[in-house]
Enzyme design. Structure first.
Site, short mmCIF file in Angstrom:
data_model
loop_
_atom_site.label_atom_id
_atom_site.label_comp_id
_atom_site.label_asym_id
_atom_site.label_seq_id
_atom_site.Cartn_x
_atom_site.Cartn_y
_atom_site.Cartn_z
N ALA A 29 -10.79 12.96 -9.97
CA ALA A 29 -10.03 11.79 -9.51
C ALA A 29 -9.75 10.78 -10.63
O ALA A 29 -8.65 10.25 -10.73
CB ALA A 29 -10.81 11.11 -8.39
N CYS A 130 -19.76 20.58 -8.51
CA CYS A 130 -18.40 20.45 -9.07
C CYS A 130 -18.42 19.74 -10.43
O CYS A 130 -19.45 19.73 -11.12
CB CYS A 130 -17.48 19.73 -8.08
SG CYS A 130 -15.72 19.88 -8.52
N ASP A 201 -13.64 11.55 -4.47
CA ASP A 201 -12.19 11.45 -4.64
C ASP A 201 -11.67 10.26 -3.86
O ASP A 201 -10.78 9.56 -4.32
CB ASP A 201 -11.54 12.75 -4.18
CG ASP A 201 -11.86 13.84 -5.18
OD1 ASP A 201 -11.12 13.97 -6.16
OD2 ASP A 201 -12.90 14.50 -5.02
N ASN A 211 -15.16 14.37 -1.12
CA ASN A 211 -15.41 15.00 -2.43
C ASN A 211 -15.20 16.50 -2.30
O ASN A 211 -14.95 17.02 -1.19
CB ASN A 211 -16.83 14.66 -2.91
CG ASN A 211 -17.04 15.02 -4.37
OD1 ASN A 211 -16.22 14.69 -5.22
ND2 ASN A 211 -18.12 15.71 -4.69
N LYS A 237 -11.35 3.95 -5.88
CA LYS A 237 -11.01 5.13 -5.07
C LYS A 237 -11.00 4.80 -3.57
O LYS A 237 -10.88 5.70 -2.74
CB LYS A 237 -11.99 6.27 -5.35
CG LYS A 237 -11.86 6.82 -6.76
CD LYS A 237 -12.88 7.90 -6.99
CE LYS A 237 -12.97 8.25 -8.45
NZ LYS A 237 -14.18 9.02 -8.73
C1 RUB Z 1 -13.10 17.17 -8.51
C2 RUB Z 1 -14.06 16.42 -7.67
C3 RUB Z 1 -14.82 15.32 -8.32
C4 RUB Z 1 -14.15 13.99 -8.00
C5 RUB Z 1 -14.72 12.85 -8.82
O1 RUB Z 1 -12.17 17.94 -7.76
O2 RUB Z 1 -14.19 16.63 -6.48
O3 RUB Z 1 -16.14 15.26 -7.87
O4 RUB Z 1 -12.76 14.09 -8.26
O5 RUB Z 1 -14.37 13.01 -10.17
P1 RUB Z 1 -10.95 18.66 -8.51
P2 RUB Z 1 -14.49 11.80 -11.20
O6 RUB Z 1 -11.54 19.51 -9.59
O7 RUB Z 1 -10.27 19.45 -7.43
O8 RUB Z 1 -10.05 17.58 -9.08
O9 RUB Z 1 -15.90 11.35 -11.16
O10 RUB Z 1 -14.11 12.42 -12.52
O11 RUB Z 1 -13.53 10.76 -10.76
#
Ligand code: RUB
Length: 315
Positions: A29, A130, A201, A211, A237
């Site tokens: 995100a 993830c 997200d 998420n 977010k």
């Molecule tokens: C990535 C995902 C991450 C969040 C948070 O999904 O679910 O946990 O986006 O990321 P995808 P951040 O790989 O489908 O984008 O902490 O970098 O904002």
């Protein structure tokens, strides 16, 4: 309205960024928001259009960008922030407004790294799912402070974002235990991690987090194993649309990511990218405003960003 204009380098770059967001070369995100906002702001500053045509064109691009990954309000909030800036002081300042929003993200990120790292105990076992740049940033900050710990991480099918997490942690001398997604509960039971850290997200008005798919299973297993679960995220977010009754959308991705050309004829493959984590399973959110309970998300967002980011004007 079909509006034509000479194609600029910035427009070409924006189209490239959009492709990279769609096919996950730009992932997570926070990165989606930073790259999307920057490319949009540069295009808005340079597009040779004026008045009504400019407004109509930018609204169309905002809709296109927002629909690439529908579960990403940090990007949508940023795009609306720039549109508001353009309305107030013209398109020549769009890039400056974009950079201001990116600064908000970066300042938030660094605060979260420090606050999150405080929670990590020397000698502990952590768990994540993830790839979240915010969660990884917390681990790196804790390691920088000299804490030693181990991280259990999932591979994250179908696109294996968990490998990115594992590689980054290993490169920074943090020990990793890498497991398949379906071994989540088993690994919690076997290694008894002290804490689970997940990214987000989107966050809804109820304090629910969205998420990567598998996150709710992770939360349910954490309940069974009595392991505290924290969501590491900027309040940028927050999905403002949820406070006027809309539901956060869950992105459905291409089934080909799961089973390609050799899939049997007639099979139905579904590929949801995200899911909700019930607020009852969240010990706290680790945010730029500190650790806050799910119930305080909306009010804290309003206090911190309410005046700066309003996504309501067109509703
Ligand atoms: C990535 C995902 C991450 C969040 C948070 O999904 O679910 O946990 O986006 O990321 P995808 P951040 O790989 O489908 O984008 O902490 O970098 O904002």
């Amino acid at each position: 309205m079909n509006i034509s204009f000479p194609e600029t380098t910035e427009y070409h770059d924006l189209k490239n960024t959009m492709n990279e967001i769609k096919n996950l070369k730009i992932q997570g995100a926070t990165n989606v928001a930073i790259f999307g906002v920057r490319a949009f702001a540069k295009h808005a500053t340079t597009v040779p259009l004026k008045d009504k045509e400019l407004q109509a064109h930018l609204e169309t691009v905002v809709d296109e960008l927002s629909s690439l990954r529908v579960t990403e309000p940090a990007l949508r909030n940023g795009l609306r922030y720039i549109l508001t800036g353009i309305r107030l002081d013209g398109k020549d300042n769009a890039e400056m407004h974009g950079e201001k929003y990116i600064n908000l993200i970066n300042e938030a990120k660094h605060k979260i790294f420090r606050i999150g790292a405080e929670r990590i105990r020397d000698g502990s076992v952590m768990f994540t799912h993830c790839h979240s740049s915010i969660t990884v940033g917390i681990f790196l900050e804790a390691a920088k402070q000299g804490k030693e710990f181990e991280v259990i991480n999932t591979e994250t099918r179908p696109l294996f974002q968990g490998r990115k997490t594992a590689k980054t942690l290993l490169e920074n001398n943090i020990k990793v235990i890498h497991i398949v997604d379906s071994a989540m509960r088993w690994a919690m039971n076997r290694f008894n991690p002290h804490m689970i850290l997940l990214g987000a997200d989107a966050i809804t008005v109820e304090g629910v987090a969205l998420n990567k798919i598998g996150s709710r299973l992770c939360a349910l297993a954490s309940e069974e194993e009595h392991i505290p679960l924290y969501i590491c995220t900027s309040l940028l977010k927050y999905d403002q649309a949820t406070s006027i009754g809309r539901l956060s959308e869950i992105e459905m991705r291409d089934p080909f990511e799961i089973w390609g050309e050799d899939a049997p004829v007639g099979i139905k493959v579904l590929n949801p990218a995200f899911e909700t984590i019930d607020r009852g399973n969240i010990s706290a959110y680790i945010t730029e405003a500190g650790l806050i309970p799910p119930q305080s998300i909306h009010i804290t967002f309003e206090q911190l960003y309410g005046k700066k980011i309003k996504d309501y004007h067109h509703w």
